[in-house]
Design a protein around this motif. Structure first.
Motif: not given
Length: 201
Positions: A7-24
């Motif tokens: 229920g709270r927002k975070s400015e951290s990257p979405d590590l669970l749903n984003g594409p692996v390579a760009p996130m890495f």
């Protein structure tokens, strides 16, 4: 990109749903660049000292470098352990645990930094003597390691703060902080060695 945790927002990257390579790449590159920038500290010190003080001073600085690296390694060990716990607590949305973990880790880092500083300041001559450092290099090694030991608490606390930022996914902020520190080191090196002529310290 924002994520929502319980229920709270975070400015951290979405590590669970984003594409692996760009996130890495997004997570890894700031760390890599930050470490490269951090490596400039001793490199820049060596350049300035070799030009101003001489080769014996470089030998003394080189002798002190492993001790400094041991301090950095211990700080990194404490910070990485905290970051692992902190990341899991953040992911679970357990804010009260996050604060407790961070506070305890920061206190532990400060205490360990203080103990190491005391040991280095009290036994610095004996430590370098055990390494069979030539007498000509001993004063330079002691002069170089003394300020590092004096600010051990700040150094260890800084390491913990950096790892806390990383645990939140704020690697870019950590890289910027490292870059600012490296630039400040260059400016102060030039000021202390060329203007004030303070020598190795």
């Amino acid at each position: 990109m924002t994520t929502t945790v319980k229920g709270r927002k975070s400015e951290s990257p979405d590590l669970l749903n984003g594409p692996v390579a760009p996130m890495f790449m997004r997570m890894a590159m700031p760390i890599i660049l930050g470490l490269l920038v951090n490596g400039l500290f001793n490199f820049v010190d060596a350049i300035f000292i070799s030009r101003v003080v001489g080769t014996d001073a470089i030998g003394g600085v080189s002798a002190a470098f492993p001790i400094h690296m041991v301090m950095i390694s211990i700080s990194a060990m404490l910070g990485s352990g905290m970051a692992s716990i902190l990341s899991r607590r953040l992911g679970a949305g357990r804010d009260e645990d996050v604060s407790a973990v961070f506070s305890s880790s920061l206190m532990l880092a400060a205490v360990v930094g203080l103990l190491i500083s005391i040991i280095l300041l009290v036994f610095r001559f004996e430590i370098f003597t055990l390494t069979n450092l030539p007498n000509a290099l001993l004063p330079y090694a002691v002069d170089y390691i003394t300020p590092i030991a004096l600010f051990g608490v700040i150094s260890f606390s800084y390491g913990t703060l950096s790892e806390a930022f990383r645990a939140e996914g704020k690697n870019m902020q950590v890289m910027k902080l490292m870059a600012c520190s490296a630039l400040l080191n260059i400016v102060l090196d030039a000021l202390f060695l060329f203007v004030f002529e303070w020598g190795v310290p």
